[in-house]
Motif scaffolding. Structure first.
Motif: not given
Length: 438
Positions: A66-70, A73-77
């Motif tokens: 979830i922390a990678l969502n910001s 630009e390709q994947y939303k967890y």
């Protein structure tokens, strides 16, 4: 005016006055620039976000994704650990999600390493899988260290990050990736020579075949020697090609400048990367850019440009002699295919040798040898020149290139002399060899 100059003038004006030549001369730069602008536009567009569901039964890894969502630009967890696993699988089947990352609950962390699954209708990219594996592996490593009662903070501080600085013997700072820039410059010039040889060599061959088909050659050959006719065709066609190439460069650069300056359009597949680099560290980027410009300016620019002209002329004349001989030996382009392959193979070989040998070691035995062989030297030597080539190697390579050109012209003239008056029969390699002995 000599006979050869008259033939050169005739061939040159016959080419430049051709309607297809005029149309392609001015239309090709427009098409190239349009493609470059279109590629730049596509590269600047953001890809559609792919939704990935996380079903984490351990409760340890979902937040890491979830922390990678910001940043991604390709994947939303999405953390959907509380939703039934079968329901999520049905959603994936109905294209509600790109996939579901299932992290089961196991008795030990060691068992978890090979129990994780990614369920999807399509095969995920390798970069996505490797990134997910790295995230989970880092978290597992941290948990294992904590279970072993080891200080993870101390271990993190103890990890070394090595950055090797490049310096010259003179004490000046060196740059990483400079060799790649050099091979790109040499490769670009070599590729231009290869394309020019293929395009305008075929033009010479078609011109000879057309005159044979129309029986014009029988009238011309009554007052002109075959050797003079062949040389005139080669030089006249090359001058028309050079004129077309210069027009392409002028129009193409003008259109690219106009598109970039007046319309704010970035061109090229990597145009959108530059702003991100500048924003990341403007001062550092500006300093590095100045160093790269300085290093590129220190390249043997005069040698590169002079070498391009010399190898351009020598390579084109050498291969055009082959194309002219092939055109004289056959009656149509279909019959020429069996003879073109041996001509194309050295060109393709020189490109592969250049990119796979010169880039690793420009002074290796293979690179030096192929930069001396006349059939491959126009491309391989141009790739070596930006790295610095001893003058004696350049002298030997150029001497062999033009010496081979004269030898090939002599052999090609023998085939040309007999072949231009041969009709209705496709010659074999054995017959071509007999023509050489006449």
């Amino acid at each position: 005016m000599s006979i050869i100059s008259l033939i050169i003038k005739r061939e040159f004006f016959a080419k430049v006055r051709n309607k297809s030549f005029i149309v392609m001369t001015f239309l090709s730069p427009l098409l190239f620039v349009a493609v470059a602008v279109f590629v730049g536009y596509l590269s600047s567009m953001k890809a559609d976000l792919k939704r990935v569901a996380i079903h984490d039964e351990t409760g340890l890894f979902a937040n890491e994704f979830i922390a990678l969502n910001s940043q991604d630009e390709q994947y939303k967890y999405l953390d959907l650990s509380q939703i039934d696993n079968q329901f999520l699988k049905d959603s994936v089947a109905n294209n509600g999600y790109e996939g579901i990352l299932v992290i089961p609950k196991t008795t030990t962390m060691a068992d978890l390493e090979n129990k994780i699954e990614f369920i999807s209708n399509t095969s995920p990219s390798m970069s996505f899988i490797e990134n997910a594996q790295e995230i989970i592996a880092k978290k597992l490593t941290k948990i294992n260290l904590e279970n072993a009662h080891l200080d993870t903070l101390a271990i993190k501080k103890a990890q070394a990050h090595v950055n090797i600085n490049i310096a010259k013997t003179s004490g000046e700072q060196g740059l990483k990736g400079l060799n790649e820039a050099k091979i790109a410059i040499g490769g670009a010039f070599g590729y231009l020579i290869m394309m020019f040889i293929i395009i305008y060599g075929n033009m010479v061959m078609r011109s000879v075949i057309e005159e044979k088909t129309n029986r014009i050659i029988e009238i011309i050959i009554s007052s002109v020697k075959p050797f003079q006719l062949m040389i005139g065709k080669i030089i006249g066609t090359s001058l028309a090609g050079i004129l077309q190439f210069i027009i392409w460069v002028i129009i193409g650069l003008s259109l690219l400048f106009a598109a970039s300056a007046f319309f704010g359009v970035n061109v090229g597949p990597t145009a959108h990367l530059a702003p991100a680099i500048v924003e990341h560290s403007p001062t550092e980027f500006a300093g590095t850019a100045q160093l790269y410009i300085k290093e590129l300016w220190n390249l043997p620019i005069a040698s590169i440009l002079i070498g391009f002209v010399v190898y351009f002329i020598g390579g084109y004349f050498l291969y055009s002699s082959f194309y002219a001989a092939i055109g004289a030996a056959v009656d149509n382009q279909t019959d020429s295919q069996q003879f073109l392959l041996p001509v194309i193979i050295p060109l393709m070989l020189s490109v592969y040798v250049g990119f796979f040998s010169v880039v690793n070691d420009p002074n290796s035995t293979i690179a030096v040898a192929f930069s001396m062989i006349p059939l491959t030297s126009p491309i391989v030597m141009l790739m070596r020149i930006p790295f610095g080539v001893p003058w004696w190697q350049l002298a030997i390579s150029i001497a062999l290139l033009f010496g081979t050109f004269l030898l090939v012209v002599w052999f090609a003239a023998k085939i040309y002399r007999i072949g231009i008056l041969m009709y209705g029969k496709k010659p074999s390699w054995k017959e071509l060899y007999r023509w050489l002995k006449y």
